[in-house]
Write an enzyme that holds these catalytic residues in place. Structure first.
Site, short mmCIF file in Angstrom:
data_model
loop_
_atom_site.label_atom_id
_atom_site.label_comp_id
_atom_site.label_asym_id
_atom_site.label_seq_id
_atom_site.Cartn_x
_atom_site.Cartn_y
_atom_site.Cartn_z
N PRO A 1 23.68 26.19 96.19
CA PRO A 1 23.51 25.68 97.56
C PRO A 1 24.82 25.75 98.35
O PRO A 1 25.89 25.49 97.81
CB PRO A 1 23.08 24.22 97.34
CG PRO A 1 22.45 24.21 95.97
CD PRO A 1 23.24 25.21 95.17
N ARG B 1 17.92 28.07 88.52
CA ARG B 1 18.04 26.62 88.69
C ARG B 1 16.67 25.94 88.73
O ARG B 1 16.59 24.71 88.75
CB ARG B 1 18.77 26.28 90.01
CG ARG B 1 20.22 26.72 90.05
CD ARG B 1 20.82 26.46 91.44
NE ARG B 1 21.32 25.11 91.60
CZ ARG B 1 22.60 24.75 91.50
NH1 ARG B 1 23.53 25.65 91.25
NH2 ARG B 1 22.97 23.51 91.65
N TYR C 1 15.28 23.03 86.47
CA TYR C 1 15.79 21.69 86.79
C TYR C 1 15.18 21.20 88.11
O TYR C 1 14.59 20.12 88.16
CB TYR C 1 17.32 21.76 86.90
CG TYR C 1 17.99 20.43 87.16
CD1 TYR C 1 18.09 19.47 86.16
CD2 TYR C 1 18.55 20.15 88.41
CE1 TYR C 1 18.74 18.25 86.41
CE2 TYR C 1 19.19 18.94 88.65
CZ TYR C 1 19.28 18.00 87.65
OH TYR C 1 19.92 16.80 87.89
N GLN D 1 31.67 26.60 100.12
CA GLN D 1 30.47 25.77 99.95
C GLN D 1 30.90 24.30 99.83
O GLN D 1 32.01 24.02 99.38
CB GLN D 1 29.66 26.21 98.71
CG GLN D 1 30.27 25.96 97.34
CD GLN D 1 31.19 27.09 96.88
OE1 GLN D 1 31.87 27.73 97.66
NE2 GLN D 1 31.24 27.31 95.56
N ASN E 1 35.63 20.42 85.61
CA ASN E 1 36.30 21.72 85.43
C ASN E 1 37.68 21.71 86.08
O ASN E 1 38.68 22.06 85.45
CB ASN E 1 35.48 22.84 86.09
CG ASN E 1 34.56 23.53 85.11
OD1 ASN E 1 34.32 23.03 84.02
ND2 ASN E 1 34.02 24.67 85.51
N VAL F 1 31.93 20.83 88.64
CA VAL F 1 33.15 21.23 89.34
C VAL F 1 34.27 20.20 89.19
O VAL F 1 35.43 20.58 88.98
CB VAL F 1 32.84 21.55 90.83
CG1 VAL F 1 32.43 20.32 91.62
CG2 VAL F 1 34.01 22.25 91.47
#
Ligand code: NAD
Ligand code: UDP
Ligand code: UDP
Length: 310
Positions: free
Chosen positions: A273, A141, A144, A208, A189, A186
């Site tokens: 995260p 990651r 980014y 999470q 999706n 998410v």
């Protein structure tokens, strides 16, 4: 008339921002290389006399005359920014240098679309702007996260060194119509899977958390930031503090779509995260801004959009 440049203007957030600026009577120049953005996002604006589209990659210099710059160019979803990680860092860093150079020459006010990813996998919760973050500098990651962190550094150095009028907003997860159906984020999706009757893919144990902001609220916050006084540089968190686990999000989307899809689990991506929630006291105080759209209403709008496009 204010001449406004929007980089990444054909993307999800950029196209909504262009809508807002045109509605408010600005003269808009939308710059995009169409890496993740599409012409269909802005097709409805092409016949407006004060909307102009330019295919351009911000890693190359750009010479135009403008009063304001919103710098949004950068792929935002993990599958897109990890597709060509070197290009992702170049877009954030070279792109910021070029847009800051342009702002310096034209004396434009320049706003950076930064991200909650600058906080990494945070050990303080909720995240306030004075938290320096916990980012892995060498993980998948990082292109980014570190690119966006370096862009913030450049913004504040141009501010201190060249007295540029800068504005930095840290955007937390945002969703709404015109999200890409298959960019792996998410909300898109889960909605697409629910509408197609496919399994809902929960990464890890689904415990999470994220805090999701509806796009109209986000654009309003970004717009207010640009209008704020010269003393307001940010960084300012913009997001919706209502925090949910990914399991709760999946269950909500199943209920709101009336889908009978089942949940299935997939491995948790590296460096994902564990929790994220904005502290928005600063946005409330300095911009008089707070989100208005509930997760339920925002998801209904987004579900209706995906029903139309699928
Ligand atoms: P997006 O992928 O839909 O939009 C990014 C746009 O930038 C696309 O139109 C893409 O084609 C364009 N682009 C990419 N590289 C470019 C380059 N080198 N030159 C010119 N154009 C280029 O993503 P989005 O969700 O609309 O995100 C917009 C901005 O907001 C990004 O900077 C992103 O980092 C930031 N942001 C978004 C979120 C979110 O939840 N959507 C959260 C935090 C930060
Ligand atoms: N730049 C640009 N448009 C402009 C002015 C500058 O794209 O209107 C780019 C230029 O390529 C330069 C970068 O912005 O490399 C940084 O500009 P700055 O003036 O800060 O630095 P310098 O030109 O001295 O490198
Ligand atoms: N996620 C998930 N299933 C998916 C896509 C994502 O469980 O199909 C999880 C992902 O692991 C992360 C959260 O949802 O914990 C948000 O992911 P997204 O890529 O949307 O945003 P980001 O991780 O950049 O905040």
């Amino acid at each position: 008339m204010e001449k406004v440049l929007v980089t990444g203007g054909a993307g999800f957030l950029g196209s909504h921002l262009c809508d807002r600026l045109i509605a408010n009577g600005a003269d808009v120049l939308c710059v995009d290389n169409f890496f993740t953005g599409t012409k269909s996002n802005i097709a409805h604006l092409l016949d407006k006399p004060y909307f102009e589209l330019m295919r351009h990659d911000v890693t190359f210099p750009l010479y135009v005359e403008v009063d304001q710059i919103y710098n949004l160019a950068c792929p935002a979803s993990p599958i897109h920014y990890q597709f060509d990680p070197v290009q992702t860092t170049k877009t954030s860093v070279h792109g910021a240098i070029n847009m800051l150079g342009l702002a310096k020459r034209t004396q434009a006010t320049i706003l950076q679309a930064s991200t909650s990813e600058v906080y990494g996998d945070p050990e303080i919760h909720p995240q306030t702007e004075d938290y320096w973050g916990r980012v892995n500098p060498i993980g998948p990651r990082s292109c980014y996260d570190e690119g966006k962190r370096c862009a913030e550094t450049l913004f504040f150095d141009y501010y201190r060194q060249h007295q540029l009028a800068i504005k930095v907003v840290r955007i937390f997860n945002t969703y709404g119509p015109r999200m890409h159906a298959n960019d792996g984020r998410v909300v898109s999706n889960f909605i697409v899977q629910a509408l197609r009757g496919e399994d809902i893919t929960i990464y890890g144990d689904g415990q999470q958390t994220r805090s999701f902001c509806y796009v109209d609220d986000l654009i309003d916050g970004m717009y207010r930031m640009m209008q704020s006084g010269a003393d307001v540089t940010g960084p300012v968190n913009i997001g919706n503090p209502v925090e949910v686990t990914m399991l709760e999000l999946a269950e909500r989307i199943l209920r709101q779509t009336g889908s009978t899809s089942k949940l299935c689990t997939r491995p948790l991506p590296q460096d994902d995260p564990k929790q994220r929630q904005p502290d928005i006291s600063m946005a409330k105080r300095t911009l008089g801004w707070q989100p208005k759209v509930s997760l339920e209403d925002g998801l209904n709008e987004t579900i209706a959009y995906f029903r139309r496009v699928l």
